[in-house]
Design a protein around this motif. Structure first.
Motif, PDB file in Angstrom:
ATOM      1  N   SER A 321      30.475  55.586  61.819  1.00 51.16           N
ATOM      2  CA  SER A 321      30.747  56.888  61.214  1.00 51.16           C
ATOM      3  C   SER A 321      32.202  56.849  60.795  1.00 51.16           C
ATOM      4  CB  SER A 321      30.470  58.035  62.193  1.00 51.16           C
ATOM      5  OG  SER A 321      31.261  57.922  63.349  1.00 51.16           O
ATOM      6  N   ALA A 322      32.648  57.920  60.167  1.00 52.89           N
ATOM      7  CA  ALA A 322      34.034  57.979  59.718  1.00 52.89           C
ATOM      8  C   ALA A 322      34.624  59.328  60.067  1.00 52.89           C
ATOM      9  CB  ALA A 322      34.122  57.727  58.216  1.00 52.89           C
ATOM     10  N   HIS A 323      35.922  59.322  60.306  1.00 52.04           N
ATOM     11  CA  HIS A 323      36.647  60.537  60.644  1.00 52.04           C
ATOM     12  C   HIS A 323      37.474  60.964  59.445  1.00 52.04           C
ATOM     13  CE1 HIS A 323      39.919  62.869  62.760  1.00 52.04           C
ATOM     14  NE2 HIS A 323      38.828  63.425  63.247  1.00 52.04           N
ATOM     15  N   GLY A 324      37.445  62.244  59.136  1.00 48.51           N
ATOM     16  CA  GLY A 324      38.246  62.723  58.019  1.00 48.51           C
ATOM     17  C   GLY A 324      37.517  63.762  57.205  1.00 48.51           C
ATOM     18  N   SER A 325      37.891  63.881  55.950  1.00 51.42           N
ATOM     19  CA  SER A 325      37.301  64.875  55.073  1.00 51.42           C
ATOM     20  C   SER A 325      35.853  64.535  54.757  1.00 51.42           C
ATOM     21  CB  SER A 325      38.092  64.953  53.767  1.00 51.42           C
ATOM     22  OG  SER A 325      37.948  63.746  53.028  1.00 51.42           O
ATOM     23  N   LEU A 378      35.595  66.125  68.546  1.00 52.92           N
ATOM     24  CA  LEU A 378      35.786  65.061  67.565  1.00 52.92           C
ATOM     25  C   LEU A 378      34.608  65.105  66.605  1.00 52.92           C
ATOM     26  CD1 LEU A 378      37.464  62.613  66.661  1.00 52.92           C
ATOM     27  CD2 LEU A 378      36.196  61.228  68.321  1.00 52.92           C
ATOM     28  N   GLU A 379      34.896  65.327  65.341  1.00 51.03           N
ATOM     29  CA  GLU A 379      33.838  65.533  64.350  1.00 51.03           C
ATOM     30  C   GLU A 379      33.565  64.241  63.584  1.00 51.03           C
ATOM     31  OE1 GLU A 379      32.185  68.074  64.625  1.00 51.03           O
ATOM     32  OE2 GLU A 379      33.490  69.573  65.528  1.00 51.03           O
ATOM     33  N   LEU A 380      32.642  63.460  64.124  1.00 52.32           N
ATOM     34  CA  LEU A 380      32.177  62.248  63.461  1.00 52.32           C
ATOM     35  C   LEU A 380      30.728  62.369  63.007  1.00 52.32           C
ATOM     36  CD1 LEU A 380      33.576  59.611  66.011  1.00 52.32           C
ATOM     37  CD2 LEU A 380      34.587  60.234  63.813  1.00 52.32           C
ATOM     38  N   GLY A 381      30.040  63.413  63.446  1.00 54.17           N
ATOM     39  CA  GLY A 381      28.590  63.487  63.308  1.00 54.17           C
ATOM     40  C   GLY A 381      28.110  64.096  62.005  1.00 54.17           C
ATOM     41  N   LEU A 382      26.785  64.126  61.902  1.00 52.41           N
ATOM     42  CA  LEU A 382      26.130  64.746  60.754  1.00 52.41           C
ATOM     43  C   LEU A 382      26.103  66.263  60.900  1.00 52.41           C
ATOM     44  CD1 LEU A 382      23.132  62.253  60.568  1.00 52.41           C
ATOM     45  CD2 LEU A 382      25.062  62.341  58.990  1.00 52.41           C
ATOM     46  N   TYR A 383      26.182  66.734  62.142  1.00 51.36           N
ATOM     47  CA  TYR A 383      26.193  68.165  62.423  1.00 51.36           C
ATOM     48  C   TYR A 383      27.450  68.523  63.200  1.00 51.36           C
ATOM     49  CZ  TYR A 383      21.298  68.354  60.996  1.00 51.36           C
ATOM     50  OH  TYR A 383      20.134  68.279  60.282  1.00 51.36           O
ATOM     51  N   LYS A 384      27.875  69.774  63.020  1.00 51.18           N
ATOM     52  CA  LYS A 384      29.073  70.270  63.678  1.00 51.18           C
ATOM     53  C   LYS A 384      28.701  71.456  64.563  1.00 51.18           C
ATOM     54  CE  LYS A 384      33.676  72.122  62.588  1.00 51.18           C
ATOM     55  NZ  LYS A 384      34.629  72.423  61.488  1.00 51.18           N
ATOM     56  N   LEU A 385      29.308  71.504  65.740  1.00 52.19           N
ATOM     57  CA  LEU A 385      29.032  72.592  66.670  1.00 52.19           C
ATOM     58  C   LEU A 385      29.470  73.924  66.069  1.00 52.19           C
ATOM     59  CD1 LEU A 385      27.990  73.116  69.591  1.00 52.19           C
ATOM     60  CD2 LEU A 385      30.383  73.062  70.314  1.00 52.19           C
ATOM     61  N   GLY A 386      28.551  74.900  66.105  1.00 55.33           N
ATOM     62  CA  GLY A 386      28.842  76.211  65.557  1.00 55.33           C
ATOM     63  C   GLY A 386      29.570  77.108  66.546  1.00 55.33           C
TER      64      GLY A 386
END
Length: 424
Positions: A321-325, A378-386
Motif C-alpha cells: 500500500s502507499a501512504h500519502g494523498s 495510519l491511513e494505508l487502507g482502502l477504507y478509513k475509520l469514520g
C-alpha cells in the motif's frame, strides 16, 4: 480456493488483510500493542470483514491472537474464532489466509522467542488450530515477516524478549526458523493438503558509492536469510555462515535446520514504497548511514524478480500500500498493476495481489507513545475509520479504482506466460 492458482488471469487471487500485530507484553514506557483491540475489531468483526466481501475479494489475510486463545499451555479458548472463521468462509465466501503468528507470544512463554520451548510451543498451538479448523481453513502463514521480527525483538530490543545487537538478531532468527519448520510439519501432519504462504518483508538495498557495494551485498543476503534457513541453503559456503557463527549460531542448530529444510509452497512478499528500499550513504563525518529511498517504489518489480530467481517459487504479493494523498496512492496501485503484468508476461509466476491493510491501522509508534490511540491512526487502507456518530467505515477514492482492476483481471494483470523468465 482449494489449490494454488494456475496461470489464467481468472485464477489470480485478489486479496486484502486486516493489520493484526499482537505484542501484548508491557513494561515501563511500552504499551500493549494489539491492533484488533485498538481498532475495535474484537467487537466489530462482522462489519469489518464484510468490507472484503463488498469488494468481491477471494481471500483475506487474518490473524489469530495466540496470546488470547492459549491462555495457559495446552488450554485453548476458541470461542471467538469459532464465530469469526465460519462467518468468513460460509457467510462471506472468503478464503482466510490465517496468520498463525503475527509477532506476539503468550504471556506464559517466558523469554518469548528466545525461549528454548518456543519452537515446540508454537507448533503445538498450530497443530491444535489445524485440528479444529481444517474443515474451514487450508491456507496458512506460519509466521509473518520473520526478518522484521528478528530485528525488532532481537537486534533493536524494542519488543520482547528485548535482545540487542547481531547476537540477539541471530538468536531470534534461528528460533523463528525452527518454529516455522515445526509449525509447517505440525500442520501438514494434521492437514497434508494445507498450503503455506511464507510471508516476509521483501526489500532492496542501494549504494551511493562503489566502496559500499560489499555492504550492500551482505545486507541483501540478510534479507534472504530466513528463506535460506528454511530451505537448507545455509551451509559453510553461505555468504553469512561466518557471521552467523561469530554471532552465536551453533553448528548443531545450523545442521538441524539444513536437515529439516522444507519446500516453500508460496513466497509471500511484502513491499511498501515508502519503507522497502534503503540506500547506504556517507554522512558528513564519513560514517555509513541508512535511509529510505525510491519512495515511488521503482524497485518493486526488481525485488519480485530477485526473490523468484533465487527460490523458483510462485509469488503472492501479500502486503503493499502507499501512504500519502489519494493521488499518490492511486499512482502506486497503477504502478503495481503495470509491474505485475509485465513480470507475468515474462513468466514470473505472480499469483495474487494484496492491498494491505483493508482499513485504518494503528501506527506501531503507539506502543512507545503517550497520546490517545486516535493520534496514531495510519491511513494505508482502502477504507478509513469514520466518526463515532456516523458509519464505521468510509470508502476512500481508491475503492472504485481497485474494484475496476479486480473486475477486469485480463486487462489488469494478464495471463502468465509459460516460458521461464530470462535470468537477469
Amino acid at each position: 480456493m482449494d489449490k494454488i492458482p494456475g496461470p489464467s488471469s481468472d485464477e489470480f487471487i485478489w486479496a486484502t488483510g486486516i493489520e493484526d500485530t499482537f505484542v501484548p507484553q508491557t513494561r515501563a514506557g511500552h504499551r500493549a500493542l494489539d491492533e484488533y483491540a485498538l481498532m475495535g475489531h474484537y467487537d466489530h468483526w462482522r462489519e469489518d470483514l464484510k468490507l472484503a466481501s463488498d469488494l468481491h475479494l477471494q481471500a483475506i489475510r487474518w490473524g489469530v491472537p495466540w496470546y488470547r486463545v492459549e491462555l495457559l499451555p495446552g488450554e485453548f479458548d476458541w470461542s471467538w474464532t469459532d464465530q469469526v472463521i465460519p462467518y468468513m468462509v460460509h457467510e462471506l465466501g472468503i478464503t482466510p489466509i490465517i496468520d498463525l503468528m503475527h509477532y506476539g507470544c503468550p504471556f506464559w512463554l517466558r523469554r518469548e522467542f528466545a525461549s528454548d520451548e518456543y519452537p515446540t510451543a508454537v507448533a503445538s498451538y498450530a497443530a491444535a488450530f489445524a485440528t479444529r479448523y481444517k474443515h474451514l481453513v487450508r491456507w496458512y502463514t506460519p509466521l509473518n515477516e520473520p526478518i522484521v521480527n528478528a530485528s525488532l525483538c532481537g537486534r533493536r530490543g524494542l519488543w520482547p524478549p528485548y535482545l540487542r545487537g547481531d547476537r540477539g538478531y541471530v538468536r531470534v532468527a534461528v528460533q523463528l526458523a525452527k518454529g516455522i519448520i515445526a509449525t509447517v510439519n505440525a500442520i501438514k501432519n494434521v492437514q497434508p493438503e494445507a498450503i503455506m504462504v511464507h510471508v516476509d518483508a521483501g526489500g532492496l538495498i542501494r549504494a551511493t558509492l562503489p566502496e559500499l557495494l560489499p555492504i550492500v551485498i551482505e545486507d541483501q543476503h540478510q534479507l534472504f536469510l530466513m528463506y535460506d534457513l528454511l530451505t537448507g541453503r545455509v551451509t559453510s559456503e553461505h555468504p553469512l555462515f561466518s557471521w552467523l557463527i561469530r554471532n552465536g549460531a551453533s553448528l548443531i542448530d545450523l545442521a538441524v535446520l539444513k536437515q529439516s529444510a522444507i519446500t516453500l509452497d508460496l513466497l509471500g512478499l511484502n513491499f511498501y514504497p515508502q519503507w522497502s528500499t534503503v540506500k547506504l550513504h556517507p554522512n558528513a563525518q564519513g560514517q555509513v548511514v541508512r535511509s529510505t529511498t525510491e519512495r515511488k517504489g521503482v524497485g518493486f518489480a526488481e525485488m519480485i524478480s530477485a526473490y523468484y530467481q533465487r527460490y523458483q517459487t510462485p509469488v503472492l504479493v501479500t502486503e503493499t500500500s502507499a501512504h500519502g494523498s489519494s493521488e499518490m496512492r492511486a499512482m502506486w496501485l497503477d504502478s503495481c498493476m503495470v509491474a505485475m503484468k509485465a513480470l507475468r508476461q515474462k513468466g514470473v509466476p505472480i499469483l495474487g495481489y494484496t492491498w494491505f491493510p483493508l482499513f485504518t491501522m494503528i501506527d506501531w509508534r503507539y506502543r512507545f507513545g503517550r497520546k490517545p490511540v486516535a493520534n496514531y491512526r495510519l491511513e494505508l487502507g482502502l477504507y478509513k475509520l469514520g466518526e463515532p456518530e456516523g458509519p464505521r467505515w468510509l470508502p476512500t477514492p481508491l475503492v472504485p479504482r481497485f474494484m475496476a482492476y479486480r473486475s477486469n483481471p485480463e486487462a489488469s494483470i494478464g495471463t502468465l506466460a509459460t516460458a521461464p523468465p530470462t535470468p537477469e
